[in-house]
Motif scaffolding. Structure first.
Motif, PDB file in Angstrom:
ATOM      1  N   ALA A   1       0.781  -1.113   0.107  1.00  0.00           N
ATOM      2  CA  ALA A   1       0.024   0.175   0.167  1.00  0.00           C
ATOM      3  C   ALA A   1       0.971   1.224   0.065  1.00  0.00           C
ATOM      4  O   ALA A   1       0.398   2.122  -0.653  1.00  0.00           O
ATOM      5  CB  ALA A   1      -0.915  -0.093   1.135  1.00  0.00           C
ATOM      6  N   ALA A   2       1.880   1.229   0.859  1.00  0.00           N
ATOM      7  CA  ALA A   2       2.889   2.334   0.824  1.00  0.00           C
ATOM      8  C   ALA A   2       3.417   2.539  -0.594  1.00  0.00           C
ATOM      9  O   ALA A   2       3.726   3.751  -0.756  1.00  0.00           O
ATOM     10  CB  ALA A   2       3.730   2.274   1.929  1.00  0.00           C
ATOM     11  N   SER A   3       3.730   1.555  -1.100  1.00  0.00           N
ATOM     12  CA  SER A   3       4.636   1.786  -2.313  1.00  0.00           C
ATOM     13  C   SER A   3       3.529   1.907  -3.313  1.00  0.00           C
ATOM     14  O   SER A   3       4.209   1.868  -4.741  1.00  0.00           O
ATOM     15  CB  SER A   3       5.511   0.604  -2.610  1.00  0.00           C
ATOM     16  N   GLY A   4       2.551   1.759  -3.342  1.00  0.00           N
ATOM     17  CA  GLY A   4       1.369   1.873  -4.402  1.00  0.00           C
ATOM     18  C   GLY A   4       1.411   0.610  -5.322  1.00  0.00           C
ATOM     19  O   GLY A   4       0.635   0.547  -6.293  1.00  0.00           O
ATOM     20  N   GLY A   5       1.906  -0.521  -4.687  1.00  0.00           N
ATOM     21  CA  GLY A   5       1.766  -1.727  -5.416  1.00  0.00           C
ATOM     22  C   GLY A   5       0.136  -2.257  -5.408  1.00  0.00           C
ATOM     23  O   GLY A   5      -0.630  -1.638  -4.683  1.00  0.00           O
TER      24      GLY A   5
END
Length: 135
Positions: A112-116
């Motif tokens: 979620a933090a890396s936008g995956g």
């Protein structure tokens, strides 16, 4: 770090997806709440105490413990000092299950933090999705 309600729900969704994909036991919210309570709070744990902590009936705790016991995630034994009481104890299998689940939650948070993975649903999208559900 502060997150929005939608972000919190999306993180939970991502963690559940990882759990489903890992073919882990399918636990109800009540079963997971009991399991986490036993593993994350100091013992001793009893049926009566769990019912009081979770504000649910003793029969509901007993049913959840039956399933968790079948899966080997928790075990019950009579309390030697009070035969009317049953102690709920941790197991190695339960520890491994929760360690794996914690890893899945951490993986979901990193994605979620890396936008995956899939993009999170916006608050407007969440409202639209809820509005489209049959009433």
């Amino acid at each position: 770090m502060t997150i929005t309600q939608t972000q919190a729900l999306d993180l939970w969704r991502r963690a559940l997806l990882e759990s489903v994909r890992a073919d882990a036991p399918d636990l109800s919210s009540r079963q997971m709440a009991i399991l986490l309570t036993v593993y994350l709070t100091p013992p001793p744990h009893t049926v009566r105490g769990l019912a009081q902590t979770l504000n649910i009936s003793k029969p509901a705790v007993t049913r959840a413990l039956d399933r968790l016991g079948e899966l080997g995630l928790l075990k019950r034994r009579p309390d030697e000092t009070d035969r009317r009481s049953v102690l709920v104890q941790r197991t190695v299998k339960g520890s491994v299950f929760l360690s794996d689940f914690a890893g899945q939650v951490m993986e979901a948070a990193q994605q979620a933090a890396s936008g995956g993975m899939e993009p999170p649903v916006t608050a407007a999208g969440l409202g639209q999705a809820a509005a489209s559900l049959p009433h």
